[in-house]
Design a protein around this motif. Structure first.
Motif, short mmCIF file in Angstrom:
data_model
loop_
_atom_site.label_atom_id
_atom_site.label_comp_id
_atom_site.label_asym_id
_atom_site.label_seq_id
_atom_site.Cartn_x
_atom_site.Cartn_y
_atom_site.Cartn_z
N SER A 64 -17.30 3.71 12.01
CA SER A 64 -16.22 4.28 11.20
C SER A 64 -16.22 3.61 9.84
N ARG A 65 -15.87 4.39 8.82
CA ARG A 65 -15.86 3.87 7.46
C ARG A 65 -14.58 4.29 6.76
N VAL A 66 -14.25 3.59 5.69
CA VAL A 66 -13.17 4.05 4.82
C VAL A 66 -13.56 5.44 4.34
N PRO A 67 -12.69 6.44 4.51
CA PRO A 67 -13.07 7.83 4.22
C PRO A 67 -13.71 7.99 2.85
N VAL A 94 -19.01 4.01 1.85
CA VAL A 94 -19.98 3.39 2.75
C VAL A 94 -19.41 2.10 3.34
N ILE A 95 -18.12 1.87 3.17
CA ILE A 95 -17.51 0.60 3.60
C ILE A 95 -17.14 0.70 5.08
N PRO A 96 -17.74 -0.14 5.93
CA PRO A 96 -17.52 -0.02 7.38
C PRO A 96 -16.19 -0.61 7.82
N LEU A 97 -15.71 -0.09 8.94
CA LEU A 97 -14.52 -0.62 9.60
C LEU A 97 -14.92 -1.25 10.92
N CYS A 98 -14.14 -2.21 11.36
CA CYS A 98 -14.42 -2.90 12.61
C CYS A 98 -14.40 -1.92 13.78
N ALA A 99 -15.40 -2.04 14.66
CA ALA A 99 -15.52 -1.14 15.81
C ALA A 99 -15.20 -1.84 17.12
N ALA A 100 -14.61 -3.04 17.06
CA ALA A 100 -14.39 -3.82 18.28
C ALA A 100 -13.50 -3.10 19.29
N THR A 105 7.11 4.63 11.31
CA THR A 105 6.28 5.78 10.95
C THR A 105 4.80 5.46 11.07
N SER A 106 4.02 6.49 11.25
CA SER A 106 2.57 6.33 11.35
C SER A 106 1.89 7.65 11.03
N GLN A 107 0.80 7.57 10.28
CA GLN A 107 -0.01 8.76 10.02
C GLN A 107 -1.20 8.78 10.97
N THR A 108 -1.40 9.90 11.64
CA THR A 108 -2.59 10.08 12.47
C THR A 108 -3.72 10.56 11.58
N PRO A 109 -4.76 9.75 11.39
CA PRO A 109 -5.82 10.16 10.46
C PRO A 109 -6.74 11.21 11.07
N VAL A 110 -7.18 12.15 10.26
CA VAL A 110 -8.24 13.09 10.65
C VAL A 110 -9.55 12.49 10.16
N GLN A 111 -10.39 12.04 11.08
CA GLN A 111 -11.55 11.23 10.72
C GLN A 111 -12.87 12.00 10.77
N GLN A 112 -12.90 13.13 11.47
CA GLN A 112 -14.17 13.85 11.65
C GLN A 112 -13.99 15.33 11.33
#
Length: 788
Positions: free
Chosen positions: A296-299, A302-308, A687-694
């Motif tokens: 996963s990356r910042v939308p 190319v900056i990756p996000l932790c996948a743990a 509050t929370s936003q559900t991200p659309v990632q794909q």
């Protein structure tokens, strides 16, 4: 029934002629194929461990280093500056005897090449870590990118040019920094200012100053020491003290839900929907296990996000304890647990070393649906133990589920890949009351009947009688974006890749020799049955108190907002402030979840959305001030919100730092009036936003009806609201609002109406002057799409 086949794989009888062995070759073949599958997975894991261990280099690069060193030696040059000779001198005596001088030189060159290669890998990884520690790009204005950031982008692209595995970036991600305590306290006081009177603010300022000068610096030293030692100074304490040590029900209070498509149900056949959904989930698990998922990356970057968080997605359960629960994870599981009409089943999803086809899983599910057997005594509502308080469940588990058939059956549930509920109700937006049906759909996914879900599992899938689906996720192991990524893949794979036949059934053939799903056996004593009733009463009271309201906002969406050069998230958050002010006549402490997955093992941070700037805008709008003044104040509020979000993402938040300082104070046995008061403040608007990632999985142009509803959660405060929203496509925002019936001051439907009106009023103000609105800054994420 697979273990039954294995049990009769061979039989023997003693006859006068001797021992007569009777072998079941079919069963032995199943054992052999299962073993082959297991060894294939081990080899795959070992291969992936090597590949990600040398990233950003590749295993083949070792060969290039060796060839280069040998080539220079062949040209009578010593690239090691004498180190190869030193290595040769220190070879074991046995090698000096068995190898020729040339062989010793070759071996020494190979050892030197390997050491050089490992050193280069460490250097590249260190450089990548330094690059990923740079976050200034997020704060730069759109269209004004500094030369430093341009160079940084180029270097990052070069080091990320190789195709990474899911966990390739893990060791290169930076550690979450501990902010200076002075900065955190300053930011806290600024966030608290709009919620306090002048007298209250002065008192809180005095408390903060006393804390900083006395206890604070001492606690900070311990926290910095932990940050040097631990991978992440927040995550382990956050998981334990916020989630696992909670002794109350996790149903509603912690677990959250995800919903199906809004307008479309791919098939009305319950067994078929279950077949495709289970298959899609297992295909996702295979991708996770093989690390074939893209990190996963910042939308847009190319900056990756932790996948743990992906590591414990499947084969995981939360087991109750007296003081704290424990997350248990198994490496693999070849079955899922299924609940239908009060009965539990174990459904094997692998046969002959292969994953069953969707049609075969549908066939097995239909067998469960057609099973006429009745629940055993105490079985039907057994799941209520996971919905009630944790201590009674722990006591029952230790006393009555630690041996015998109860343990074996409980193990089948807890070790399952995930839990599946075949619900006997219809749900979804249907009939003459679509609004009410959506609300009931949300409540059903959040808590069901309080006994027909297994709330301890990492996630449970619900398949309704009319083919609608959804999930309920346990919160301690991961946050919503990780589960949302899984659910997006599942919905898209189900509808667009696996598909259905014209009559609504899954595609593929059925092996008729498949064993029947195994009915789990129980021996539930009266003491457990009594506790089941008690836990169910607690859970039912909690469920009955939840007021859920789900509504699609269709007046405008991301497309129109971004044309005004406004951050969609900032506009929605300011709209929520306006809606709350109109609903309750004031402002409140507001929680917006932000992720810290730019750092290793990062989870979430709080964005305190109620700011001085947002309050000024709301007061100006409600006070009838001129449009130009309102637009100016809105721009200030939007910029302030975006800056708060960026700071939270980059480790400069407020609440996780204060939380960890509080934990240290408890370990030291000292009390802080300041920390105690800060951490006891209620979040009346969570509050929370559900991200659309794909989005690439969903072709909304050709399939506009395949719109996700997103998901939601229960209210955090007894007198507050929980609001989740998902920005879908360009023209819709779906909202999920929750509150409690027991509070006379809250009403989810009323607040939903206030949200709709607030967003429309803000859009009216902004649309009145496109020149001023176009000067608003875009959000961090849209900026990054242009930048990277």
């Amino acid at each position: 029934m697979a273990e039954a086949h294995q049990a009769v794989a061979f039989q023997f009888t003693i006859t006068p002629e001797g021992i007569d062995l009777q072998l079941s070759y079919q069963a032995l073949n199943q054992i052999y194929l299962s073993g082959v599958r297991s060894w294939k997975k081990r080899v795959s894991r070992l291969r992936n461990r090597v590949i990600k261990g040398v990233y950003p280099a590749s295993p083949s690069s070792w060969l290039f280093v060796v060839i280069g060193i040998l080539a220079t030696m062949y040209m009578r040059s010593d690239p090691s500056m004498g180190l190869i000779t030193k290595i040769q001198q220190h070879l074991p005596l046995s090698l000096h005897v068995s190898l020729s001088a040339q062989g010793q030189t070759m071996l020494s060159a190979l050892l030197f090449s390997t050491l050089l290669w490992l050193s280069l890998i460490l250097a590249l990884r260190f450089c990548l870590k330094l690059l990923l520690s740079y976050h200034q790009w997020m704060f730069e204005q759109h269209g004004r990118v500094s030369n430093t950031t341009k160079i940084w982008v180029t270097l990052l692209r070069l080091l990320s040019s190789r195709k990474p595995l899911l966990y390739s970036y893990q060791t290169s991600l930076p550690h979450l920094p501990v902010p200076p305590i002075k900065d955190t306290l300053s930011r806290y006081l600024k966030s608290a200012r709009p919620l306090l009177t002048d007298t209250g603010y002065e008192r809180m300022t005095d408390l903060a100053n006393q804390f900083e000068s006395n206890l604070g610096n001492r606690l900070q030293r311990y926290l910095k020491l932990k940050a040097l030692w631990a991978t992440n100074y927040v995550s382990d304490w956050w998981e334990e003290y916020i989630y696992l040590r909670s002794r109350g029900p996790i149903m509603v209070n912690s677990n959250y839900y995800g919903m199906d498509f809004l307008y479309v149900t791919p098939t009305p056949v319950q067994a078929a929907r279950a077949g495709n959904t289970i298959t899609a989930l297992l295909l996702y698990r295979r991708k996770v296990s093989r690390e074939e998922l893209k990190p996963s990356r910042v939308p847009g970057t190319v900056i990756p996000l932790c996948a743990a968080q992906c590591e414990r997605m499947f084969n995981t359960t939360r087991t109750p304890g007296i003081e704290t629960d424990v997350l248990q994870h198994w490496q693999d599981s070849e079955f899922v647990a299924v609940y239908h009409k009060g009965r539990f089943f174990r459904l094997w999803v692998y046969w002959a070393g292969r994953l069953l086809s969707p049609r075969e899983i549908e066939h097995q599910i239909q067998r469960i649906l057609d099973d006429p057997s009745l629940p055993q005594p105490g079985e039907e509502k057994l799941g209520a133990l996971t919905a009630g308080d944790r201590v009674p469940w722990c006591q029952m588990r230790k006393q009555h589920f630690s041996s015998g058939i109860n343990k074996r059956s409980l193990d089948s549930i807890e070790r399952a890949a995930f839990f599946v509920t075949l619900d006997d109700e219809d749900q979804g937006m249907r009939g003459e009351d679509p609004v009410g049906n959506l609300d009931r759909y949300a409540k059903s996914l959040l808590h069901g009947k309080c006994y027909d879900r297994w709330f301890d599992k990492s996630f449970s899938i619900v398949i309704y009688k009319n083919g609608k689906s959804g999930l309920n996720a346990e919160h301690s192991w991961a946050d919503a974006p990780t589960v949302a990524h899984l659910w997006e893949y599942t919905l898209a794979t189900d509808a667009f890749q696996l598909g259905y036949t014209e009559d609504g059934h899954c595609k593929g053939d059925v092996d008729r020799s498949l064993p029947m799903p195994q009915r789990l056996a129980w021996d539930i004593p009266s003491e457990v049955q009594a506790q089941v009733c008690s836990s169910l009463a607690v859970a039912q009271a909690l469920a009955d108190d939840v007021d859920c309201h789900v509504f699609p906002f269709r007046e405008f969406g991301k497309g129109r907002i971004k044309k005004l050069r406004v951050s969609p998230d900032a506009l929605i958050q300011i709209g929520l402030q306006l809606a709350y002010y109109r609903d309750r006549g004031g402002f409140c402490l507001t929680y917006e979840a932000s992720m810290t997955r730019l750092f290793r093992e990062g989870r979430t941070e709080t964005v305190r959305s109620c700011s001085n700037e947002s309050c000024d805008f709301v007061k100006a709008l409600e006070g009838g001030e001129a449009g130009d003044q309102c637009r100016r104040l809105f721009r200030l509020a939007s910029e302030r919100h975006q800056n708060l979000y960026r700071m939270a993402m980059t480790g400069a938040g407020i609440d996780r730092h204060l939380f960890c300082l509080y934990v240290v104070s408890k370990y030291l046995g000292v009390d802080s009036p300041f920390l105690k008061e800060v951490l006891s403040e209620p979040w009346r608007l969570s509050t929370s936003q559900t991200p659309v990632q794909q989005m690439e999985l969903f072709d909304l142009k050709n399939n506009p009806d395949f719109i996700s509803l997103g998901g939601g959660f229960g209210p955090v405060a007894d007198d507050g609201y929980g609001v989740s929203y998902i920005i879908v496509g360009e023209d819709m925002i779906n909202f999920h609002v929750s509150s409690k019936h027991s509070c006379s001051e809250t009403d989810s439907h009323r607040f939903g109406a206030q949200i709709s009106k607030a967003l429309q009023d803000i859009m009216t103000v902004l649309s009145a002057d496109t020149k001023t609105s176009s000067s608003s800054k875009g959000s961090a994420q849209p900026q990054s799409k242009k930048l990277l």
